[in-house]
Design a protein around this motif. Structure first.
Motif, PDB file in Angstrom:
ATOM      1  N   ALA A  10      18.530  43.472  -4.812  1.00  0.00           N
ATOM      2  CA  ALA A  10      18.133  43.879  -3.451  1.00  0.00           C
ATOM      3  C   ALA A  10      19.066  43.222  -2.436  1.00  0.00           C
ATOM      4  O   ALA A  10      19.593  42.138  -2.694  1.00  0.00           O
ATOM      5  CB  ALA A  10      16.697  43.441  -3.201  1.00  0.00           C
ATOM      6  N   SER A  41      25.249  38.647  -4.610  1.00  0.00           N
ATOM      7  CA  SER A  41      24.043  38.166  -5.310  1.00  0.00           C
ATOM      8  C   SER A  41      24.198  38.356  -6.816  1.00  0.00           C
ATOM      9  O   SER A  41      23.793  37.487  -7.602  1.00  0.00           O
ATOM     10  CB  SER A  41      22.798  38.927  -4.836  1.00  0.00           C
ATOM     11  N   THR A  94      20.482  40.982   0.520  1.00  0.00           N
ATOM     12  CA  THR A  94      20.084  39.635   0.953  1.00  0.00           C
ATOM     13  C   THR A  94      19.860  39.631   2.466  1.00  0.00           C
ATOM     14  O   THR A  94      20.786  39.855   3.231  1.00  0.00           O
ATOM     15  CB  THR A  94      21.191  38.616   0.566  1.00  0.00           C
TER      16      THR A  94
HETATM   17 MG    MG Z   1      23.056  39.702  -1.682  1.00  0.00          MG
END
Ligand code: MG
Ligand code: GTP
Length: 247
Positions: free
Chosen positions: A85, A69, A87
């Motif tokens: 955070a 991310s 995923t």
């Molecule tokens: Mg992620």
């Protein structure tokens, strides 16, 4: 004589009424046709640039906490995110560049989500496999998952990012290469391993993520996508014949 005069007046009035009606119909119909033609031309001009784009997808995979991310965020916004955070499912961002509309699609790396990874191969043009360079303990697990992908889609280009190179405890790129057994791949194509950091420039062993993106864009102009039938497990014999071009 009077009757003849009346008749000719009536005929004259009828002809003139008919002429007026025909003129009104003609003048109403043709401007509308012209307007319609102009609207179609406009719509075509608006649609044109879209049609010149190639839609490409980069599938971003890797174990949980590897930094997928964060990498997607930095690539798509050119900014650094201080925290991220986990995923739960998938996460995506779209990048436009000349001639390309690129979707960066991450499928979460937790145990449950990894079982779905192979289902996403059919729409991918390139896999970016992110590894946490500081997670030596789980490097064998990352190797296992990477080789599962290599076997499922031997024709799909894969780039490995040895991420978190900004950390002191990060393994070197050559240690990651060895730990992932990339010299043993039976696949015809070489797997590129690049050191990265989604937190900083990552130092001398890192390739900036914007440079990584440029390399991917270059590759995406020419890659092809695999058909569903080419995404298989242990049936690599059919793969040679199952390639389709994107357009
Ligand atoms: Mg992620
Ligand atoms: N130091 C450092 N930390 C990073 C880097 N990339 C990601 N992180 C951190 O590592 C943690 C996990 O990052 P994510 O990007 O959420 O990892 P992920 O691969 O998307 O994880 P899942 O979504 O759970 O599969 C977060 O706290 C990030 O801030 C990096 O290059 N350097």
């Amino acid at each position: 004589m009077a009757a003849l005069q009346n008749l000719s007046m009536a005929v004259g009035a009828a002809v003139s009424a008919l002429g007026t009606l025909m003129f009104m119909a003609w003048s109403r119909y043709f401007p509308r046709q012209r307007r319609r033609r102009r609207r179609h031309q406009l719509e075509y001009m608006i649609r044109q640039p879209e049609e010149n784009y190639l839609d490409r997808q980069i599938l971003v995979l890797g174990l949980d906490e590897a930094g997928k991310s964060s990498v997607i965020h930095t690539m798509s916004t050119n900014t650094i995110k201080s925290s991220s955070a986990p995923t739960h499912g998938f996460n995506s961002a779209t990048i436009r560049s000349p001639g390309l509309r690129i979707e960066l699609l991450e499928v979460g790396g937790s145990f449950n989500l990894r079982t779905y990874w192979l289902q996403y191969l059919k729409n991918a043009h390139i896999i970016v496999f992110v590894v946490d360079s500081t997670d030596e303990r789980r490097l064998p697990l990352a190797r296992h998952e990477l080789h599962r992908l290599l076997e499922a889609a031997p024709q799909l280009p894969i780039m490995v990012l040895a991420n978190k190179q900004d950390r002191d405890t990060a393994l070197s790129i050559s240690d990651i290469h060895t730990g992932l057994s990339l010299h043993n791949t039976a696949s015809q194509r070489a797997v590129t391993v690049l050191g990265t950091s989604a937190r900083s420039d990552g130092g001398e062993h890192s390739t900036p993520l914007q440079t990584v993106l440029s390399l991917l864009q270059e590759k995406l102009h020419s890659v092809k996508r695999l058909t569903q039938s080419a995404i298989m497990h242990n049936h690599t014999d059919l793969l040679q014949t199952s390639l389709e071009t994107m357009r």
